[in-house]
Design an enzyme around this catalytic site. Structure first.
Site, mmCIF file in Angstrom:
data_model
loop_
_atom_site.group_PDB
_atom_site.id
_atom_site.type_symbol
_atom_site.label_atom_id
_atom_site.label_comp_id
_atom_site.label_asym_id
_atom_site.label_seq_id
_atom_site.Cartn_x
_atom_site.Cartn_y
_atom_site.Cartn_z
ATOM 1 N N GLU A 241 0.866 -1.174 0.000
ATOM 2 C CA GLU A 241 0.000 0.000 0.000
ATOM 3 C C GLU A 241 0.905 1.227 0.000
ATOM 4 O O GLU A 241 1.615 1.496 0.977
ATOM 5 C CB GLU A 241 -0.925 0.000 1.222
ATOM 6 C CG GLU A 241 -2.011 1.057 1.157
ATOM 7 C CD GLU A 241 -3.003 0.945 2.297
ATOM 8 O OE1 GLU A 241 -3.945 1.746 2.322
ATOM 9 O OE2 GLU A 241 -2.828 0.062 3.158
ATOM 10 N N LEU A 242 0.902 1.960 -1.082
ATOM 11 C CA LEU A 242 1.872 3.027 -1.322
ATOM 12 C C LEU A 242 1.909 4.041 -0.183
ATOM 13 O O LEU A 242 0.883 4.633 0.177
ATOM 14 C CB LEU A 242 1.544 3.733 -2.636
ATOM 15 C CG LEU A 242 2.543 4.791 -3.112
ATOM 16 C CD1 LEU A 242 3.902 4.154 -3.390
ATOM 17 C CD2 LEU A 242 2.015 5.500 -4.350
ATOM 18 N N ASP A 243 3.109 4.240 0.387
ATOM 19 C CA ASP A 243 3.373 5.251 1.430
ATOM 20 C C ASP A 243 2.511 5.061 2.674
ATOM 21 O O ASP A 243 2.240 6.016 3.400
ATOM 22 C CB ASP A 243 3.183 6.673 0.883
ATOM 23 C CG ASP A 243 4.237 7.042 -0.152
ATOM 24 O OD1 ASP A 243 5.361 6.520 -0.060
ATOM 25 O OD2 ASP A 243 3.934 7.844 -1.052
ATOM 26 N N GLN A 244 2.084 3.836 2.954
ATOM 27 C CA GLN A 244 1.226 3.567 4.101
ATOM 28 C C GLN A 244 1.848 2.569 5.070
ATOM 29 O O GLN A 244 1.173 2.083 5.967
ATOM 30 C CB GLN A 244 -0.130 3.028 3.625
ATOM 31 C CG GLN A 244 -0.916 3.994 2.754
ATOM 32 C CD GLN A 244 -1.307 5.258 3.480
ATOM 33 O OE1 GLN A 244 -1.821 5.207 4.606
ATOM 34 N NE2 GLN A 244 -1.051 6.400 2.876
#
Length: 299
Positions: A241-244
């Site tokens: 999950e991108l940048d999470q």
């Protein structure tokens, strides 16, 4: 490959040669600290530092990091691990034991911005970053001249949307059996799933802390238009999950109406490089335990 100054490296090895680290995560219940302490005592080890945290004294999750000193640790490493398994099974522990003197091998991924790369290279050169920088990988050649004086292999692997998976194969080939952790030092490409799975909780990313606001291109221009009052940065482990992913470290710097876009960028670069350096150091020193999408960082 250039190494940190010989006297610093030698001093570290002599001080830490018999120093071990034990990291534990398990359901909380009475007796955990006593059991770990008793095990180390019976093995002739001296506890030099101990930190612990629980999410809830009853029914929560317990986290512990212990540094210990024991004679001839490198020779006894496997023996101690086998012996500790009984204690670990008793308390349903997820655990790992590491040697403080054993350097983790890093791959630094970069694109065109050099501030985070330069910070890590400088700290490595003066002996503050206890690691072996195995390689630098980039989708551009721009930073090759900055890396060359350090004698670190620099691999140029072009990437675009169409060739991302092909590039991933090349990345994994370059890193196979040579890399323990990956640092995205302002690498401006998405990391594909197979790499994330291969280096789970071992890929560290840095980005500005405007997210989820100011998504996309020119975030500092967007921030300037909104008149933001703080500039920040976030270092985290990479997940699909991108940048999470789980956050390791964050910091902020106050700004005001006098700041131009270029001022915001300069301040942002300073915060990014320091936040990333802290996160990488804590990972190298086994100070981070991941719990779900959070981290416990024993500073």
């Amino acid at each position: 490959m250039e190494e940190p100054a010989m006297n610093e490296a030698t001093d570290f090895q002599s001080t830490w040669a018999d120093r071990g680290r034990l990291l534990i995560s398990c359901p909380d219940r009475p007796g955990i600290v006593a059991a770990v302490s008793r095990f180390l005592y019976e093995q002739g080890a001296n506890i030099v530092q101990s930190d612990q945290h629980t999410t809830d004294p009853e029914g929560g999750r317990f986290f512990m990091r212990v540094e210990f000193q024991v004679d001839h640790l490198p020779d006894r490493e496997q023996e101690l691990k086998r012996a500790f398994q009984h204690t670990a099974d008793t308390f349903q522990m997820e655990w790992r034991m590491t040697l403080a003197a054993r350097k983790k091998r890093l791959a630094l991924f970069v694109s065109k911005e050099d501030h985070c790369l330069q910070e890590l290279l400088w700290r490595w050169r003066i002996g503050e970053l206890h690691a072996d920088i195995a390689m630098v990988i980039s989708n551009h050649r721009d930073l090759e001249p900055a890396v060359a004086p350090f004698g670190i292999p620099y691999h140029h692997v072009p990437v675009n949307k169409e060739t991302r998976l092909e590039a991933e194969v090349k990345h994994l080939e370059l890193m196979k059996d040579k890399v323990d952790a990956v640092v995205l030092a302002r690498y401006m490409q998405i990391i594909p799933s197979r790499t994330i799975q291969a280096y789970q909780n071992r890929i560290i990313n840095i980005h500005h802390s405007f997210l989820p606001a100011f998504v996309g291109a020119k975030p500092y221009h967007q921030a300037h238009e909104r008149g933001v009052k703080i500039i920040g940065a976030t270092a985290h482990y990479v997940t699909e999950e991108l940048d999470q992913g789980p956050i390791i470290e964050q910091d902020v710097q106050r700004v005001d109406h006098r700041c131009r876009v270029e001022d915001l960028k300069r301040i942002g670069r300073d915060v990014e490089r320091l936040v990333l350096a802290k996160a990488v150091n804590w990972h190298l020193n086994d100070q981070v335990l991941v719990h779900g999408n959070k981290t416990v960082v024993f500073r």
